[in-house]
Scaffold this motif. Sequence first.
Motif, mmCIF file in Angstrom:
data_model
loop_
_atom_site.group_PDB
_atom_site.id
_atom_site.type_symbol
_atom_site.label_atom_id
_atom_site.label_comp_id
_atom_site.label_asym_id
_atom_site.label_seq_id
_atom_site.Cartn_x
_atom_site.Cartn_y
_atom_site.Cartn_z
ATOM 1 N N VAL A 1 51.168 12.250 20.661
ATOM 2 C CA VAL A 1 52.348 12.724 21.378
ATOM 3 C C VAL A 1 52.750 14.025 20.694
ATOM 4 C CG1 VAL A 1 54.731 12.262 22.036
ATOM 5 C CG2 VAL A 1 53.065 10.397 21.974
ATOM 6 N N PHE A 2 52.634 15.103 21.425
ATOM 7 C CA PHE A 2 52.884 16.448 20.916
ATOM 8 C C PHE A 2 54.223 16.910 21.486
ATOM 9 C CE2 PHE A 2 52.578 21.045 21.108
ATOM 10 C CZ PHE A 2 51.940 21.394 19.941
ATOM 11 N N GLU A 3 55.222 17.044 20.621
ATOM 12 C CA GLU A 3 56.543 17.469 21.081
ATOM 13 C C GLU A 3 56.803 18.886 20.605
ATOM 14 O OE1 GLU A 3 61.204 16.054 21.231
ATOM 15 O OE2 GLU A 3 59.751 14.844 20.151
ATOM 16 N N LYS A 4 56.956 19.775 21.565
ATOM 17 C CA LYS A 4 57.221 21.178 21.253
ATOM 18 C C LYS A 4 58.720 21.408 21.292
ATOM 19 C CE LYS A 4 56.102 25.884 22.607
ATOM 20 N NZ LYS A 4 55.401 26.738 23.565
ATOM 21 N N LYS A 5 59.238 21.941 20.192
ATOM 22 C CA LYS A 5 60.654 22.298 20.104
ATOM 23 C C LYS A 5 60.740 23.807 19.898
ATOM 24 C CE LYS A 5 62.077 17.816 18.413
ATOM 25 N NZ LYS A 5 62.825 17.063 17.422
ATOM 26 N N THR A 6 61.934 24.347 19.894
ATOM 27 C CA THR A 6 62.073 25.805 19.807
ATOM 28 C C THR A 6 61.601 26.363 18.473
ATOM 29 O OG1 THR A 6 64.370 25.500 19.128
ATOM 30 C CG2 THR A 6 63.963 25.966 21.461
ATOM 31 N N THR A 7 61.820 25.641 17.364
ATOM 32 C CA THR A 7 61.463 26.183 16.049
ATOM 33 C C THR A 7 60.335 25.436 15.357
ATOM 34 O OG1 THR A 7 63.167 24.825 15.019
ATOM 35 C CG2 THR A 7 63.775 27.074 15.649
ATOM 36 N N LEU A 8 59.915 24.309 15.882
ATOM 37 C CA LEU A 8 58.858 23.537 15.227
ATOM 38 C C LEU A 8 58.122 22.673 16.235
ATOM 39 C CD1 LEU A 8 59.991 20.327 14.742
ATOM 40 C CD2 LEU A 8 61.417 21.591 13.158
ATOM 41 N N LEU A 9 57.069 22.034 15.751
ATOM 42 C CA LEU A 9 56.265 21.119 16.568
ATOM 43 C C LEU A 9 56.233 19.770 15.858
ATOM 44 C CD1 LEU A 9 53.216 23.514 16.998
ATOM 45 C CD2 LEU A 9 55.064 23.219 18.628
ATOM 46 N N GLU A 10 56.307 18.690 16.617
ATOM 47 C CA GLU A 10 56.190 17.348 16.047
ATOM 48 C C GLU A 10 55.009 16.649 16.711
ATOM 49 O OE1 GLU A 10 59.816 15.174 16.481
ATOM 50 O OE2 GLU A 10 60.889 16.417 15.037
ATOM 51 N N LEU A 11 54.166 16.037 15.875
ATOM 52 C CA LEU A 11 53.017 15.300 16.392
ATOM 53 C C LEU A 11 53.095 13.867 15.891
ATOM 54 C CD1 LEU A 11 51.835 18.395 15.650
ATOM 55 C CD2 LEU A 11 49.870 17.364 16.704
ATOM 56 N N HIS A 12 52.897 12.930 16.802
ATOM 57 C CA HIS A 12 52.841 11.514 16.440
ATOM 58 C C HIS A 12 51.462 10.998 16.839
ATOM 59 C CE1 HIS A 12 54.067 7.415 15.698
ATOM 60 N NE2 HIS A 12 53.553 7.084 16.873
ATOM 61 N N TYR A 13 50.684 10.607 15.837
ATOM 62 C CA TYR A 13 49.326 10.091 16.053
ATOM 63 C C TYR A 13 49.370 8.572 16.034
ATOM 64 C CZ TYR A 13 47.907 14.737 14.375
ATOM 65 O OH TYR A 13 47.754 16.080 14.200
ATOM 66 N N LYS A 14 48.626 7.950 16.939
ATOM 67 C CA LYS A 14 48.479 6.499 16.935
ATOM 68 C C LYS A 14 47.022 6.176 17.240
ATOM 69 C CE LYS A 14 50.369 2.246 18.711
ATOM 70 N NZ LYS A 14 51.317 1.617 19.619
ATOM 71 N N ASN B 1 46.665 2.347 13.115
ATOM 72 C CA ASN B 1 47.321 3.251 12.177
ATOM 73 C C ASN B 1 48.156 4.261 12.947
ATOM 74 O OD1 ASN B 1 48.028 4.208 9.694
ATOM 75 N ND2 ASN B 1 46.031 5.031 9.161
ATOM 76 N N GLU B 2 49.231 4.714 12.312
ATOM 77 C CA GLU B 2 50.102 5.730 12.900
ATOM 78 C C GLU B 2 50.421 6.779 11.850
ATOM 79 O OE1 GLU B 2 53.522 4.427 15.107
ATOM 80 O OE2 GLU B 2 52.567 2.517 15.589
ATOM 81 N N PHE B 3 50.750 7.982 12.323
ATOM 82 C CA PHE B 3 51.038 9.084 11.415
ATOM 83 C C PHE B 3 51.895 10.105 12.138
ATOM 84 C CE2 PHE B 3 49.643 13.297 9.735
ATOM 85 C CZ PHE B 3 50.186 13.177 8.474
ATOM 86 N N ASP B 4 52.891 10.640 11.436
ATOM 87 C CA ASP B 4 53.746 11.685 11.991
ATOM 88 C C ASP B 4 53.527 12.972 11.217
ATOM 89 O OD1 ASP B 4 55.093 10.175 13.986
ATOM 90 O OD2 ASP B 4 56.282 9.219 12.418
ATOM 91 N N LEU B 5 53.482 14.085 11.939
ATOM 92 C CA LEU B 5 53.279 15.398 11.332
ATOM 93 C C LEU B 5 54.260 16.384 11.941
ATOM 94 C CD1 LEU B 5 51.457 17.277 9.528
ATOM 95 C CD2 LEU B 5 50.148 17.720 11.609
ATOM 96 N N VAL B 6 54.888 17.175 11.089
ATOM 97 C CA VAL B 6 55.784 18.229 11.536
ATOM 98 C C VAL B 6 55.102 19.555 11.233
ATOM 99 C CG1 VAL B 6 58.045 19.322 11.199
ATOM 100 C CG2 VAL B 6 57.845 16.826 11.140
ATOM 101 N N VAL B 7 55.033 20.415 12.234
ATOM 102 C CA VAL B 7 54.433 21.735 12.065
ATOM 103 C C VAL B 7 55.550 22.767 12.130
ATOM 104 C CG1 VAL B 7 52.762 23.397 12.956
ATOM 105 C CG2 VAL B 7 52.291 20.956 13.129
ATOM 106 N N LYS B 8 55.709 23.511 11.034
ATOM 107 C CA LYS B 8 56.721 24.565 10.970
ATOM 108 C C LYS B 8 56.021 25.912 10.903
ATOM 109 C CE LYS B 8 60.318 21.929 8.624
ATOM 110 N NZ LYS B 8 61.259 21.944 7.491
ATOM 111 N N PHE B 9 56.779 26.949 11.179
ATOM 112 C CA PHE B 9 56.245 28.303 11.114
ATOM 113 C C PHE B 9 56.807 29.000 9.876
ATOM 114 C CE2 PHE B 9 56.146 26.999 15.517
ATOM 115 C CZ PHE B 9 54.844 27.299 15.863
ATOM 116 N N GLY B 10 55.925 29.695 9.142
ATOM 117 C CA GLY B 10 56.331 30.372 7.923
ATOM 118 C C GLY B 10 55.516 31.625 7.699
#
Length: 179
Positions: A48-61, A83-92
């Motif tokens: 589940v790939f959630e795109k937000k204005t400043t970051l991205l959130e990914l939930h793997y299952k 197994n499940e895993f959450d990842l936050v992608v930020k820009f820098g």
Amino acid sequence: MKPLKEFTIPFVGLKIGKHHFDFEIEQKFFEHFEYEEFNSVNVQVDVVFEKKTTLLELHYKASGFVNINCDLTNEPYNQTIENEFDLVVKFGDEFNDENIDILIVPHGTFEINIQQYIYELIVLAVPIKRVHPGIENGTLHSDILEKLDELSPKLKENKETNEDIDPRWNTLKKLLTDK
């Protein structure tokens, strides 16, 4: 290692909100990583790939099974994995993947490759000690199990063993009872 195209998500054209990606993982995927612990693989990974204005959130299952060899008998069996895993992608300013849950990518990045995270999600879902379920419930009969049982040390209940003990140990045993 060359990234696999099917695991690259170009997020620059996606609308803000949730997007679903489904992946069928098979043995060929692990051959790309040169990982040879699995005999065969059948795992479904939902992202589940959630795109937000400043970051991205990914939930793997991940759910499915991998065919591996038992550590005791070397018999192949299907190990179910979940197994499940959450990842936050930020820009820098620069790429940084030192934190487990946060990935920082440079500004201007337009796609993200998730193959490494899927690989780790599946490999880490497999238990460290791999025991065939037939050993635990007693239904597996193999030559290796019979040989292990034959060679395992047996406890002797004879009084002769007490006589063979070094007398210094008896003195030490008295210390346990003297409190």
